[in-house]
Design a protein around this motif. Sequence first.
Motif, PDB file in Angstrom:
ATOM      1  N   LEU A   4       0.833  -1.199   0.000  1.00  0.00           N
ATOM      2  CA  LEU A   4       0.000   0.000   0.000  1.00  0.00           C
ATOM      3  C   LEU A   4       0.871   1.254   0.000  1.00  0.00           C
ATOM      4  O   LEU A   4       0.580   2.220  -0.715  1.00  0.00           O
ATOM      5  N   THR A   5       1.953   1.238   0.761  1.00  0.00           N
ATOM      6  CA  THR A   5       2.864   2.382   0.770  1.00  0.00           C
ATOM      7  C   THR A   5       3.415   2.639  -0.627  1.00  0.00           C
ATOM      8  O   THR A   5       3.449   3.781  -1.093  1.00  0.00           O
ATOM      9  N   VAL A  32       0.665   4.103  -2.820  1.00  0.00           N
ATOM     10  CA  VAL A  32       0.418   5.516  -2.507  1.00  0.00           C
ATOM     11  C   VAL A  32       1.582   6.372  -2.992  1.00  0.00           C
ATOM     12  O   VAL A  32       1.372   7.491  -3.468  1.00  0.00           O
ATOM     13  N   ASP A  33       2.811   5.853  -2.903  1.00  0.00           N
ATOM     14  CA  ASP A  33       3.967   6.577  -3.439  1.00  0.00           C
ATOM     15  C   ASP A  33       3.731   6.933  -4.907  1.00  0.00           C
ATOM     16  O   ASP A  33       4.099   8.018  -5.363  1.00  0.00           O
ATOM     17  N   GLU A  86       0.545   6.745  -6.592  1.00  0.00           N
ATOM     18  CA  GLU A  86      -0.795   7.219  -6.968  1.00  0.00           C
ATOM     19  C   GLU A  86      -1.472   8.160  -5.970  1.00  0.00           C
ATOM     20  O   GLU A  86      -2.497   8.738  -6.280  1.00  0.00           O
ATOM     21  N   GLY A  87      -0.941   8.277  -4.765  1.00  0.00           N
ATOM     22  CA  GLY A  87      -1.621   9.038  -3.718  1.00  0.00           C
ATOM     23  C   GLY A  87      -1.290  10.511  -3.727  1.00  0.00           C
ATOM     24  O   GLY A  87      -0.391  10.973  -4.433  1.00  0.00           O
ATOM     25  N   CYS A  88      -2.021  11.262  -2.909  1.00  0.00           N
ATOM     26  CA  CYS A  88      -1.805  12.701  -2.799  1.00  0.00           C
ATOM     27  C   CYS A  88      -2.137  13.166  -1.390  1.00  0.00           C
ATOM     28  O   CYS A  88      -3.197  12.841  -0.850  1.00  0.00           O
ATOM     29  N   PHE A  94      -6.177  13.418   2.294  1.00  0.00           N
ATOM     30  CA  PHE A  94      -5.415  12.346   1.653  1.00  0.00           C
ATOM     31  C   PHE A  94      -6.320  11.771   0.579  1.00  0.00           C
ATOM     32  O   PHE A  94      -7.486  11.478   0.838  1.00  0.00           O
ATOM     33  N   LEU A 122      -6.606   9.189  -3.130  1.00  0.00           N
ATOM     34  CA  LEU A 122      -6.063   8.150  -3.988  1.00  0.00           C
ATOM     35  C   LEU A 122      -7.064   7.947  -5.112  1.00  0.00           C
ATOM     36  O   LEU A 122      -8.206   7.564  -4.865  1.00  0.00           O
ATOM     37  N   ILE A 129      -4.103   7.866   9.120  1.00  0.00           N
ATOM     38  CA  ILE A 129      -3.251   8.066   7.944  1.00  0.00           C
ATOM     39  C   ILE A 129      -1.816   8.407   8.350  1.00  0.00           C
ATOM     40  O   ILE A 129      -0.865   7.759   7.907  1.00  0.00           O
ATOM     41  N   LEU A 176       6.989   6.301   3.209  1.00  0.00           N
ATOM     42  CA  LEU A 176       7.043   6.520   1.769  1.00  0.00           C
ATOM     43  C   LEU A 176       8.505   6.682   1.354  1.00  0.00           C
ATOM     44  O   LEU A 176       9.325   7.174   2.132  1.00  0.00           O
ATOM     45  N   LYS A 195       7.209  11.898  -2.657  1.00  0.00           N
ATOM     46  CA  LYS A 195       5.930  12.063  -1.943  1.00  0.00           C
ATOM     47  C   LYS A 195       6.151  12.077  -0.430  1.00  0.00           C
ATOM     48  O   LYS A 195       5.355  12.620   0.318  1.00  0.00           O
TER      49      LYS A 195
END
Length: 167
Positions: free
Chosen positions: A35-36, A39-40, A42-44, A63, A65, A110, A119, A123
């Motif tokens: 998941l990390t 998110v690295d 695709e996440g924000c 946060f 995704l 989060i 991360l 990011k």
Amino acid sequence: MNRKSLNKLSKYFSDIVPLQISTKRNNNIKDPYWLTGFVDAEGCFYVKPKRNKLNIFRFYLSFRLTQHSRDLLLINNILSFLNCGLIELPNSKKSVRLVVDRFNDNINKIIPFFKNYPLLSVKRLDFQDFCKVSCVLKEKSFLCEEDILKIKVIKSNMNRGRKFFKE
């Protein structure tokens, strides 16, 4: 690969038999490091400024995704894994978004998650700024002009505004 290209490719690679992919996928998140990494990519993490009805400046942590709508099951599984947030289906119907806007969810779920499973990309710097803003917001029920300016400066250097890439 894009399905449209499949016919063209099969003409040149006729000896390769396409693999049938099951539509019944188990997308449960089994590894927090997966998941990390996701998110690295695709996440924000970002800070939303907003004035309320009394013209008082407020900031909100968010946060997000976002994925293509075909990945709704994956986003649902991430939501279950994190045990917070909600799912938005924008009007375009081509995307699906996991959104964590509740302050307590960002502070209690989060931030601790990404401190435990750090991360690795740039990011990480946005996350560190996200944490700095969370500290200011957590300590203050009312923001003075100095706090507002401090948060604005941090926010201006996050995500696309980042000019410096060292910690």
